[in-house]
Design a protein around this motif. Structure first.
Motif, PDB file in Angstrom:
ATOM      1  N   UNK A 227      44.666  32.260  37.027  1.00 44.63           N
ATOM      2  CA  UNK A 227      45.839  32.765  36.317  1.00 44.63           C
ATOM      3  C   UNK A 227      45.432  33.415  35.000  1.00 44.63           C
ATOM      4  N   UNK A 228      46.020  34.600  34.741  1.00 42.05           N
ATOM      5  CA  UNK A 228      45.764  35.403  33.540  1.00 42.05           C
ATOM      6  C   UNK A 228      44.364  36.013  33.522  1.00 42.05           C
ATOM      7  N   UNK A 229      43.645  35.906  34.641  1.00 37.23           N
ATOM      8  CA  UNK A 229      42.338  36.556  34.765  1.00 37.23           C
ATOM      9  C   UNK A 229      42.295  37.365  36.063  1.00 37.23           C
ATOM     10  N   UNK A 230      43.445  37.873  36.493  1.00 37.90           N
ATOM     11  CA  UNK A 230      43.507  38.643  37.727  1.00 37.90           C
ATOM     12  C   UNK A 230      42.817  40.008  37.542  1.00 37.90           C
ATOM     13  N   UNK A 231      42.458  40.614  38.640  1.00 37.40           N
ATOM     14  CA  UNK A 231      41.750  41.895  38.596  1.00 37.40           C
ATOM     15  C   UNK A 231      42.105  42.708  39.834  1.00 37.40           C
ATOM     16  N   UNK A 232      41.653  43.949  39.857  1.00 37.00           N
ATOM     17  CA  UNK A 232      41.913  44.849  40.977  1.00 37.00           C
ATOM     18  C   UNK A 232      40.620  45.576  41.343  1.00 37.00           C
ATOM     19  N   UNK A 233      40.651  46.289  42.459  1.00 34.35           N
ATOM     20  CA  UNK A 233      39.488  47.066  42.880  1.00 34.35           C
ATOM     21  C   UNK A 233      39.140  48.079  41.796  1.00 34.35           C
ATOM     22  N   UNK A 234      37.854  48.181  41.476  1.00 35.70           N
ATOM     23  CA  UNK A 234      37.394  49.084  40.427  1.00 35.70           C
ATOM     24  C   UNK A 234      37.146  48.380  39.099  1.00 35.70           C
ATOM     25  N   UNK A 235      37.681  47.154  38.939  1.00 38.82           N
ATOM     26  CA  UNK A 235      37.474  46.399  37.702  1.00 38.82           C
ATOM     27  C   UNK A 235      36.120  45.705  37.713  1.00 38.82           C
ATOM     28  N   UNK A 236      35.661  45.366  36.526  1.00 38.44           N
ATOM     29  CA  UNK A 236      34.442  44.569  36.397  1.00 38.44           C
ATOM     30  C   UNK A 236      34.832  43.103  36.300  1.00 38.44           C
TER      31      UNK A 236
ATOM     32  N   UNK B  45      27.997  39.914  35.775  1.00 41.24           N
ATOM     33  CA  UNK B  45      29.162  40.793  35.701  1.00 41.24           C
ATOM     34  C   UNK B  45      28.938  41.971  36.640  1.00 41.24           C
ATOM     35  N   UNK B  46      29.842  42.105  37.589  1.00 40.62           N
ATOM     36  CA  UNK B  46      29.662  43.104  38.651  1.00 40.62           C
ATOM     37  C   UNK B  46      30.970  43.843  38.889  1.00 40.62           C
ATOM     38  N   UNK B  47      30.916  45.087  39.369  1.00 42.97           N
ATOM     39  CA  UNK B  47      32.131  45.833  39.701  1.00 42.97           C
ATOM     40  C   UNK B  47      32.664  45.454  41.086  1.00 42.97           C
ATOM     41  N   UNK B  48      33.977  45.543  41.234  1.00 44.90           N
ATOM     42  CA  UNK B  48      34.636  45.225  42.501  1.00 44.90           C
ATOM     43  C   UNK B  48      34.839  46.512  43.289  1.00 44.90           C
ATOM     44  N   UNK B  49      34.344  46.520  44.517  1.00 49.02           N
ATOM     45  CA  UNK B  49      34.501  47.691  45.377  1.00 49.02           C
ATOM     46  C   UNK B  49      35.845  47.661  46.090  1.00 49.02           C
ATOM     47  N   UNK B  50      36.192  46.504  46.679  1.00 51.89           N
ATOM     48  CA  UNK B  50      37.473  46.371  47.367  1.00 51.89           C
ATOM     49  C   UNK B  50      37.818  44.896  47.510  1.00 51.89           C
TER      50      UNK B  50
ATOM     51  N   UNK C  25      36.454  39.367  47.828  1.00 51.41           N
ATOM     52  CA  UNK C  25      36.249  40.666  47.180  1.00 51.41           C
ATOM     53  C   UNK C  25      34.838  41.147  47.479  1.00 51.41           C
ATOM     54  N   UNK C  26      34.705  42.413  47.740  1.00 57.85           N
ATOM     55  CA  UNK C  26      33.391  43.022  47.933  1.00 57.85           C
ATOM     56  C   UNK C  26      32.915  43.552  46.589  1.00 57.85           C
ATOM     57  N   UNK C  27      31.806  43.019  46.098  1.00 51.05           N
ATOM     58  CA  UNK C  27      31.272  43.418  44.793  1.00 51.05           C
ATOM     59  C   UNK C  27      29.930  44.103  44.988  1.00 51.05           C
ATOM     60  N   UNK C  28      29.568  44.905  43.994  1.00 58.85           N
ATOM     61  CA  UNK C  28      28.304  45.646  44.034  1.00 58.85           C
ATOM     62  C   UNK C  28      27.312  44.951  43.105  1.00 58.85           C
TER      63      UNK C  28
END
Length: 227
Positions: free
Chosen positions: A170-179, A191-196, A202-205
């Motif tokens: 909670x209060x730390x939600x994120x979306x695709x494209x966020x770090x 710390x990694x970016x979210x692809x989808x 979540x698929x991260x890079x």
């Protein structure tokens, strides 16, 4: 054996028999009421139709009492509208399971619709939880009709959080494209970016040693938006 029920002032008066006439009168409200708290069963067309022909004002109410103030105004005979957002929140501090809860989009503010003319501000401000009306230089000003219609079109069904938020902190939600920051497992602290995002993962890079780039699927509960 049960003791008899005593009525010191005599037996209570019998209630009149229910007839079609008094049943209809009982169902019919004494005032014209219009409660526009957005619900999923309200279509946009219904909201726009119910709101037309009224002058809308923004009202300042007690913090976290937007819906209670709405009920009070509705009982007073006014149309009301509270833009809402639907968020995933824990059922209690003892449970990790989340459920959808409704909050006001603009804390402390609600909208009230009046028939054209000057509202009775003195009577209105004597109601509980109602503090002031939004205006200019102390004079309440109605919301332009076009602006009110745009607000209804944007928030008429409520702003719903994505289903994936139920698995996130909670209060730390994120979306695709966020770090995001990994909070558990062998990559904890990275710390990694979210692809989808798919369901609860979540698929991260991930950039490994030597410059190699890989994609990993991680549970959403092990990720949170990076600061």
């Amino acid at each position: 054996m049960r003791k008899p029920r005593w009525y010191p002032k005599g037996l209570p008066e019998a209630k009149p028999a229910l007839t079609p006439e008094n049943a209809e009168a009982k169902r019919r409200p004494s005032r014209s009421r219009l409660h526009l708290r957005p619900r999923k069963d309200h279509t946009l067309a219904e909201l726009l139709k119910l709101a037309e022909g009224l002058e809308w004002y923004g009202l300042l109410v007690t913090a976290q009492k937007e819906f209670a103030a709405q009920v009070i105004l509705e009982r007073y005979g006014l149309a009301t509208y509270v833009p809402c957002r639907h968020e995933w929140r824990r059922r209690s501090k003892y449970s990790k399971a989340k459920e959808v809860k409704t909050y006001a989009v603009a804390p402390r503010y609600i909208f009230a619709g009046f028939k054209p003319g000057t509202p009775l501000w003195f009577d209105l401000f004597n109601l509980p939880l109602i503090h002031a009306a939004v205006g200019i230089n102390g004079t309440p000003k109605p919301v332009p009709t076009v602006a009110m219609a745009q607000l209804l079109r944007k928030t008429g069904g409520g702003l719903s959080a994505p289903d994936a938020h139920r698995f996130m902190k909670t209060h730390h939600e994120f979306a695709a494209g966020d770090e995001v920051e990994v909070t558990g497992g062998p990559f904890s602290g990275w710390k990694v970016p979210v692809k989808e995002i798919n369901g609860g993962t979540a698929t991260v890079i991930v950039q490994l040693f030597g410059g190699a780039v890989e994609t990993l699927d991680l549970p959403l509960e092990l990720l949170e938006a990076a600061e």
